[in-house]
Design a protein around this motif. Structure first.
Motif, PDB file in Angstrom:
ATOM      1  N   SER A 157     -40.896  11.523  41.665  1.00 26.79           N
ATOM      2  CA  SER A 157     -41.912  11.247  42.672  1.00 26.79           C
ATOM      3  C   SER A 157     -41.347  11.337  44.084  1.00 26.79           C
ATOM      4  CB  SER A 157     -42.520   9.852  42.441  1.00 26.79           C
ATOM      5  OG  SER A 157     -43.173   9.798  41.196  1.00 26.79           O
ATOM      6  N   GLU A 167     -51.278  11.289  33.684  1.00 23.15           N
ATOM      7  CA  GLU A 167     -51.086  10.168  34.603  1.00 23.15           C
ATOM      8  C   GLU A 167     -49.718  10.206  35.272  1.00 23.15           C
ATOM      9  OE1 GLU A 167     -53.770   6.576  32.861  1.00 23.15           O
ATOM     10  OE2 GLU A 167     -51.868   6.889  31.829  1.00 23.15           O
ATOM     11  N   VAL A 168     -48.904  11.201  34.894  1.00 23.20           N
ATOM     12  CA  VAL A 168     -47.530  11.287  35.404  1.00 23.20           C
ATOM     13  C   VAL A 168     -47.293  12.585  36.169  1.00 23.20           C
ATOM     14  CG1 VAL A 168     -45.082  11.307  34.757  1.00 23.20           C
ATOM     15  CG2 VAL A 168     -46.691   9.834  33.508  1.00 23.20           C
ATOM     16  N   SER A 185     -47.650  11.067  40.020  1.00 29.42           N
ATOM     17  CA  SER A 185     -48.126   9.988  39.156  1.00 29.42           C
ATOM     18  C   SER A 185     -49.347   9.300  39.753  1.00 29.42           C
ATOM     19  CB  SER A 185     -47.010   8.954  38.955  1.00 29.42           C
ATOM     20  OG  SER A 185     -46.740   8.297  40.195  1.00 29.42           O
TER      21      SER A 185
END
Length: 383
Positions: A133, A364-365, A369
């Motif tokens: 991320s 969802e990632v 995310s």
């Protein structure tokens, strides 16, 4: 009044892909999935259909369409299988789009005709073992020596990076330091098979099991200085732009998965009998499916809105994050509910809903995310 119906051109495209997905993908994809095998014949067929070239100009081998057409196709594919959908989504938004958006004319002429035909697929090497991320924490480096970039480092979870038809990987790397002391990140085209590039064996994944995904290592990989993509030091901005578009595409994929869960649940609820009547006659099941359809409908409207702003040339970062957040939640919730509706059969990998359940979590990632999407939305609100 806003009308969200597809016009004739989009609807014709949707029906064409619906037939392809139902008649050619659905009967065979389960076998590829369980063997963790890449479906080369299906990818070739998508290339012949022109799907990899949908939003690009004809002079580069494209179909002259737009990105919303891509989303319509991705959604329809994902109603049947996410592995084949993400192969197209990543191959197009992450493999082709950076070269189309930021490449020189020479780079476009060299790579785009092969990529838009689907005979070659590309990958986008961004994520690293220590920089997911937080992509600004990239440590892969590229140093200019004797008119060549020398690249060292590693990348993780790179889709389409190790197939037999992978032609290139666009790699983000640190190429210098700004006067303020920040890393300057650039993007560089690395052709597949370049000496020093090692492609690790494919991951054993929970889902997307028929999609190609690898870790990459770069050990003094040398490519010409002319392989720099876009401006030096602008790689971070380029990948942010690429991800915004990609999030809309992934949202369409998530909506397709959510709709596939509805499709399968309606069929099963009509066919399966319990206590002397079809399963769908039980209000608990009927209401659960109604909630699934409502989630899917709202998520579709969210990605339609993001795509509309994108096509108008308006800022769409917030809308892309909203679409990604809402649609990934819908996919995860619907896959869980579909598995519950199917009962024991939902726990058997032979059923589509079991694949949907396994495929949903990564939504969802990947491509940022859910937590990243909430961060981006709140920042855009001034928080």
């Amino acid at each position: 009044m806003i009308d969200n119906r597809l016009d004739d051109e989009y609807e014709t495209l949707r029906k064409t892909v619906e037939i392809f997905a139902r008649e050619e993908v659905a009967p065979v994809i389960g076998d590829f999935y369980e063997r963790h095998a890449f479906p080369y014949d299906l990818v070739a067929k998508m290339g012949e259909m022109g799907l990899f070239g949908l939003p690009f100009e004809a002079r580069y081998g494209g179909q002259g369409g737009d990105f919303f057409a891509v989303c319509v196709v991705i959604e329809e594919l994902a109603r049947v299988d996410s592995s084949i959908a993400v192969t197209l989504e990543a191959g197009l938004t992450l493999g082709v789009m950076p070269i189309y958006r930021f490449g020189t004319e020479d780079q476009k002429n060299e790579w785009l005709p092969k990529l838009t035909s689907g005979k070659m697929i590309g990958a986008f090497g961004l994520t690293e073992p220590g920089a997911g991320s937080d992509a600004s924490n990239t440590i892969t480096t590229a140093v200019l020596q004797d008119d060549e970039w020398v690249i060292n480092g590693s990348k993780a979870f790179i889709t389409n990076a190790g197939s037999d038809i992978t032609g290139l990987i666009t790699v983000t790397a640190v190429t210098g330091t700004s006067p303020e002391g920040r890393k300057e990140i650039s993007t560089i085209i690395v052709p597949a098979g370049t000496p020093g590039l090692t492609v690790a064996p494919g991951y054993s994944k929970v889902g997307w099991c028929a999609a190609d995904c690898h870790e990459l290592a770069f050990d003094n990989v040398r490519v010409p200085a002319s392989n720099l993509l876009g401006e030096l030091g602008r790689g971070y901005a380029q990948f942010l732009s690429t991800l915004d578009e990609g999030r809309v595409g992934v949202s369409a994929l998530a909506v397709g998965l959510a709709q596939g869960c509805v499709d399968q649940s309606v069929r099963y609820a009509q066919e399966r009998e319990t206590f002397g009547q079809p399963l769908g006659k039980h209000q608990a099941i009927a209401f659960k499916i109604a909630e699934m359809e409502a989630r899917t409908h709202v998520a579709r409207l969210a990605y339609y809105a993001a795509a509309a702003k994108m096509l108008r040339g308006e800022p769409f970062k917030r809308e892309a994050s909203i679409a990604k957040l809402v649609s990934s939640n819908a996919a995860m919730d619907n896959s869980r509910d579909a598995t519950q509706i199917f009962g024991g059969m939902g726990f058997i990998n032979e059923t589509p809903v079991a694949r949907f359940y396994r495929d949903a979590k990564i939504l969802e990632v990947g491509e940022g995310s859910s937590e990243v999407q909430k961060m981006l939305i709140s920042r855009d609100l001034g928080l």
